[in-house]
Design a protein around this motif. Structure first.
Motif, short mmCIF file in Angstrom:
data_model
loop_
_atom_site.label_atom_id
_atom_site.label_comp_id
_atom_site.label_asym_id
_atom_site.label_seq_id
_atom_site.Cartn_x
_atom_site.Cartn_y
_atom_site.Cartn_z
N GLY A 169 0.80 -1.22 0.00
CA GLY A 169 0.00 0.00 0.00
C GLY A 169 0.83 1.27 0.00
N MET A 170 2.17 1.10 0.14
CA MET A 170 3.09 2.22 0.02
C MET A 170 3.08 2.74 -1.43
SD MET A 170 7.22 1.99 0.48
CE MET A 170 7.30 0.94 1.92
N TYR A 171 2.75 1.86 -2.39
CA TYR A 171 2.66 2.28 -3.79
C TYR A 171 1.28 2.87 -4.04
CZ TYR A 171 6.90 -0.40 -4.82
OH TYR A 171 8.18 -0.88 -4.84
N GLN A 172 1.26 3.97 -4.77
CA GLN A 172 -0.01 4.66 -5.01
C GLN A 172 -1.02 3.83 -5.78
OE1 GLN A 172 0.66 8.59 -6.65
NE2 GLN A 172 1.61 9.29 -4.74
N ASN A 173 -0.55 3.04 -6.77
CA ASN A 173 -1.50 2.23 -7.54
C ASN A 173 -2.15 1.17 -6.66
OD1 ASN A 173 0.99 0.88 -7.33
ND2 ASN A 173 0.64 -0.32 -9.19
N VAL A 174 -1.39 0.63 -5.71
CA VAL A 174 -1.92 -0.39 -4.80
C VAL A 174 -2.87 0.26 -3.78
CG1 VAL A 174 -1.33 -2.12 -3.03
CG2 VAL A 174 0.06 -1.92 -5.12
N ALA A 175 -2.49 1.41 -3.25
CA ALA A 175 -3.35 2.13 -2.30
C ALA A 175 -4.70 2.43 -2.95
CB ALA A 175 -2.67 3.42 -1.85
N THR B 37 -0.41 -3.97 3.57
CA THR B 37 -1.57 -3.08 3.36
C THR B 37 -1.16 -1.63 3.23
OG1 THR B 37 -1.86 -2.70 5.72
CG2 THR B 37 -3.00 -4.60 4.78
N GLY B 38 0.06 -1.31 3.64
CA GLY B 38 0.53 0.08 3.60
C GLY B 38 0.21 0.79 4.89
N PRO B 39 0.90 1.89 5.13
CA PRO B 39 0.77 2.59 6.41
C PRO B 39 -0.58 3.31 6.55
CG PRO B 39 2.24 3.79 4.92
CD PRO B 39 1.86 2.51 4.23
N ALA B 40 -1.26 3.58 5.43
CA ALA B 40 -2.44 4.45 5.48
C ALA B 40 -3.74 3.71 5.81
CB ALA B 40 -2.59 5.18 4.15
N SER B 41 -3.73 2.39 5.68
CA SER B 41 -4.98 1.64 5.83
C SER B 41 -5.60 1.81 7.22
CB SER B 41 -4.73 0.15 5.55
OG SER B 41 -5.92 -0.57 5.77
N ALA B 42 -6.89 2.20 7.25
CA ALA B 42 -7.59 2.39 8.53
C ALA B 42 -8.10 1.04 9.05
CB ALA B 42 -8.76 3.35 8.34
N THR B 43 -8.30 0.07 8.15
CA THR B 43 -8.80 -1.25 8.52
C THR B 43 -7.85 -2.33 8.00
OG1 THR B 43 -10.13 -1.26 6.50
CG2 THR B 43 -11.24 -0.55 8.52
N PRO B 44 -6.63 -2.38 8.56
CA PRO B 44 -5.60 -3.27 7.99
C PRO B 44 -5.96 -4.76 8.05
CG PRO B 44 -4.84 -2.33 10.07
CD PRO B 44 -6.11 -1.62 9.71
#
Ligand code: THG
Length: 261
Positions: free
Chosen positions: A10-16, A46-53
Motif C-alpha cells: 500500500g506504500m505504492y499509489q496504484n496499490v493504495a 496493506t501500507g501505512p495508510a490503511s484504517a482497517t488493515p
C-alpha cells in the motif's frame, strides 16, 4: 536465492488506490506479473495508510490467491494483521516480521508454530535499529536462541539486518554487508538472511543501479533472499549471475534462460 516480490504494498499509489476501490484486477496483475518474472514468493503489505488493515489484509490475500498459487510473505508490524494473513493463506506462508523484542518474539514465534509458517526476524528492538554490525549480530543471536527455545525450526528463520537508505545513512551499507557475513557464524547450519533491498535506494536518483550493486555485494556476503522488484529484469539477471559466479548454479551458455525455466 529466494526472490520475494515487493510490489503488492500500500506504500505504492496504484496499490493504495486499488485497495480503496476494491479493484481486484490491479492486484491480480501484480501477482501474475511478479510470479512470471521469477518471484518465488509475494510480499503483501496493506501500507501505512490503511484504517482497517485486518480487513484489507484478508481481502489482499484472497484476491491474490484467486490469481496465483505463489506463497505469500505476510508483511505487517501488527500481529493481528499477520494472523489474519496466515489464517487466509492457502499454502505455507512467511511471517514478515518479528523484531527482537521479547513480547513480539513470543507472540510471533507462537503464530509461526500455530500456522507452520516461516518467519523473518528483524535485528531491531525497542531502542530502534542499531547502527553497528555488532549490535545487529547480538540481536540476531537473541532471535536465533528464542527460535530454538520455542521449537521453531531454524531452517524456517530468516534474519534481516535492516537496510537503510544510502543517501541518509551512508555508513550503514558496510555495516549491513558485514552483519550478513557475521550472522553466518552464529549457529551451524547458519541462519538464512533476507533484506528489503529497495530501502537502500529510497530518495536517490539512481535506484536500479544502487539496488543492483548492493544486492550483488550482499549475495557475495552470503545473502539468501531479498524483497525486491522482480520486474526489474537487470536486477534478477544480476542475482542469477552472482549465484552462478559463486558456483550455486551449473554454467551453460544459456544460464539466464535455464534459470528462469
Ligand atoms: N525488511 C522486511 N520487510 C520489508 C522491508 C524490509 N517490507 C517493506 C520494505 N522493507 C520492502 N518493500 C519495499 C517496497 C517499496 C519500496 C521499498 C521497499 C519503495 N517504494 C517507493 C518509495 O518509497 O519510493 C514507492 C513510491 C511509489 O509510489 O512508486 O521504494 O526492509 N523484512
Amino acid at each position: 536465492m529466494l526472490i520475494i516480490g515487493e510490489l503488492i504494498n500500500g506504500m505504492y499509489q496504484n496499490v493504495a488506490k486499488a485497495i480503496k476501490e476494491q479493484d481486484k484486477a490491479i492486484i491480480q496483475k501484480l501477482a501474475k506479473d511478479q510470479t512470471e518474472a521469477g518471484a518465488n514468493m509475494l510480499d503483501v503489505n496493506t501500507g501505512p495508510a490503511s484504517a482497517t488493515p485486518v480487513e484489507t489484509m484478508k481481502w489482499l490475500v484472497e484476491t491474490i490467491q484467486e490469481a496465483v498459487d505463489t506463497p505469500l510473505a505476510i508483511d505487517s508490524t501488527k500481529a493481528d494483521v499477520i494472523e489474519i494473513g496466515l489464517k487466509t493463506a492457502k499454502s505455507r506462508a512467511l511471517i514478515n516480521s518479528t523484531s527482537a523484542d521479547d513480547e513480539k518474539l513470543d507472540r510471533l514465534l507462537g503464530l509461526a508454530k500455530q500456522y507452520n509458517a516461516q518467519i523473518i526476524g528483524l535485528t531491531m528492538d525497542k531502542k530502534g535499529v542499531p547502527r553497528d554490525r555488532a549490535t545487529r549480530s547480538e540481536l540476531a543471536l537473541k532471535i536465533v536462541s528464542k527460535c530454538m527455545e520455542s521449537g521453531v525450526n531454524l531452517e524456517d528463520l530468516y534474519i534481516d539486518p535492516i537496510v537503510l537508505p544510502v543517501n541518509v545513512a551512508q555508513n550503514q551499507g558496510i555495516e549491513v554487508l558485514e552483519a550478513i557475513r557475521e550472522f553466518q557464524l552464529l549457529c551451524d547450519p547458519p541462519p538464512k538472511t533476507v533484506v528489503g533491498l529497495s530501502n537502500v535506494s529510497q530518495g536517490t536518483q539512481q535506484r536500479p543501479l544502487i539496488n543492483r550493486i548492493f544486492m550483488v555485494m550482499a549475495i557475495a556476503n552470503g545473502l539468501s533472499g531479498a524483497i525486491l522488484d522482480p520486474l526489474d529484469k537487470d536486477l534478477v539477471d544480476a542475482a542469477v549471475t552472482a549465484e552462478l559466479i559463486l558456483n550455486k548454479h551449473i554454467y551453460c551458455d544459456s544460464f539466464l534462460t535455464a534459470y528462469r525455466k
